[in-house]
Motif scaffolding. Sequence first.
Motif, PDB file in Angstrom:
ATOM      1  N   ARG A 253      -4.800 -11.497   3.806  1.00 52.01           N
ATOM      2  CA  ARG A 253      -6.088 -10.946   4.243  1.00 52.01           C
ATOM      3  C   ARG A 253      -7.154 -12.049   4.348  1.00 52.01           C
ATOM      4  O   ARG A 253      -7.842 -12.151   5.352  1.00 52.01           O
ATOM      5  CB  ARG A 253      -6.556  -9.852   3.257  1.00 52.01           C
TER       6      ARG A 253
ATOM      7  N   SER B 182      -5.156  -8.073   9.433  1.00 50.73           N
ATOM      8  CA  SER B 182      -5.700  -6.732   9.186  1.00 50.73           C
ATOM      9  C   SER B 182      -4.754  -5.967   8.251  1.00 50.73           C
ATOM     10  O   SER B 182      -3.633  -6.421   7.984  1.00 50.73           O
ATOM     11  CB  SER B 182      -5.818  -5.978  10.518  1.00 50.73           C
ATOM     12  N   TYR B 183      -5.201  -4.810   7.787  1.00 53.58           N
ATOM     13  CA  TYR B 183      -4.330  -3.982   6.934  1.00 53.58           C
ATOM     14  C   TYR B 183      -3.013  -3.685   7.663  1.00 53.58           C
ATOM     15  O   TYR B 183      -1.934  -3.743   7.084  1.00 53.58           O
ATOM     16  CB  TYR B 183      -4.999  -2.643   6.618  1.00 53.58           C
ATOM     17  N   ARG B 184      -3.140  -3.327   8.953  1.00 51.77           N
ATOM     18  CA  ARG B 184      -1.954  -2.959   9.726  1.00 51.77           C
ATOM     19  C   ARG B 184      -0.993  -4.154   9.835  1.00 51.77           C
ATOM     20  O   ARG B 184       0.216  -4.025   9.656  1.00 51.77           O
ATOM     21  CB  ARG B 184      -2.355  -2.482  11.127  1.00 51.77           C
TER      22      ARG B 184
ATOM     23  N   LYS C  71      -3.843  -1.474   0.979  1.00 50.20           N
ATOM     24  CA  LYS C  71      -5.210  -1.284   0.464  1.00 50.20           C
ATOM     25  C   LYS C  71      -5.212  -1.262  -1.055  1.00 50.20           C
ATOM     26  O   LYS C  71      -6.039  -1.905  -1.703  1.00 50.20           O
ATOM     27  CB  LYS C  71      -5.768   0.051   0.969  1.00 50.20           C
TER      28      LYS C  71
END
Lengths: 180, 244
Positions: A138, A144-146, A160
């Motif tokens: 990150r 990104s999270y995806r 997350k």
Amino acid sequence: MSNGGRDQALIERCKQGDRRALEELVRHYEKPIFNAAYRIMGNPDDAADITQVVFMRALERLDQYDPKYKFFSWIYRIAVNESINQLKRGKNQQPLDETEVADTRGPEATAHAGDLSRQIQGGLMELKEDYRTVVVLRHFSECSYRQIGEILQIPEKTVKSRLYSARQIMREALEARGVY
Amino acid sequence: MINERTLELINAAIDGELGPGEQAELDAILESSAEARAMNAELLKLTNLMEGLPAQQPPVELASQVLQQIKLPAKKASFFGSGWLPSIQPAAVGAAFAAGLVVTVAFYEISSDRPVSDDAASMVGTMIAGQQEPPGFLKNDMVLNGEGFSGTISLRENSGIYVLNFDLNSETGTEVEVGLDDTGYAFGGFAEVQGNADKVVESVSMSGGTLRVVNQGHQQFAVFLREGGVSSPAPDGSISIDFK
């Protein structure tokens, strides 16, 4: 952080034995892969070794690459797995030595940044590997999270949850080190 | 005590991953909770500290070390089927090429009892203009046709010696790459046609199982292939012959 169409075209050319395409891919991913490995391993020598292994594994096995996934996810996955395997083999968990890495800033700025970098790396190394990995992807690889979910093959919800917990631990670790 | 939802919103905001309407929800929380504001500030500071660190430069030699070690996958090759010549890739042209009737007029003479040397320096030969057709049996051929580029490549065999004949026309510098990995053959020599006034073969090099010919203008040349062994006899794994 990635260009899927360009990567696919380069990969196809690599499969035809085009070494210029190979060079373009290596030059594009060398620095991000090195940096990700560096922050997971905490050591530039190991990061360089891992970067070499990652490219060997990824580019000599292009036939195993599934184009439905993004190339950058695939190569990062190899980098993360290789870093974690290396850590598990217990080869190195030494603190970062900033003096071993090229830096073009002035001596004072370098010393200050080097100290801060060491402190932050120390905090990172206090994290469990799965927490450290999400933080690195990150904050140092700008995923990104995806994308992190794709690389680590875990649900976004897990990304997350790990990231939030890791930040709390990092915050406390840096506080204890007097960075805050 | 900060609740889970507040933590989730603060973290998502830091990561630029707030959903629609969530920014307003977070703003309201931050306005009403000093604890939430303090947490937000601390996590932002942590993020800024990490992301403010400069990216590290890999060792300068790393990319070249990687490139030296990587052996690209080569297509399965056979001298006697149709699978080998299509692996010849005119890399700089990028056009579609179709196999077709050979019209090559490469001129050279090759003696069946001429030994093929392992010394790269002795492999540079000269083709003799004037012969109608290269000697030997045609094994495979390919017509090349792209914008600003045309030509033919044929593979012939003469008494156990294999020769790739190139007849190329290119307006600008064009690189032709021939993958020899897994063919069972290696680079064995190079010969160019005498008396080609407009020829500009800029370079011929062999590295990592790939023969690379950079060509400009009209040029005819032949590449001799020898059986087995490594592709490059030089200790560093590469040889290069420059014609500039």
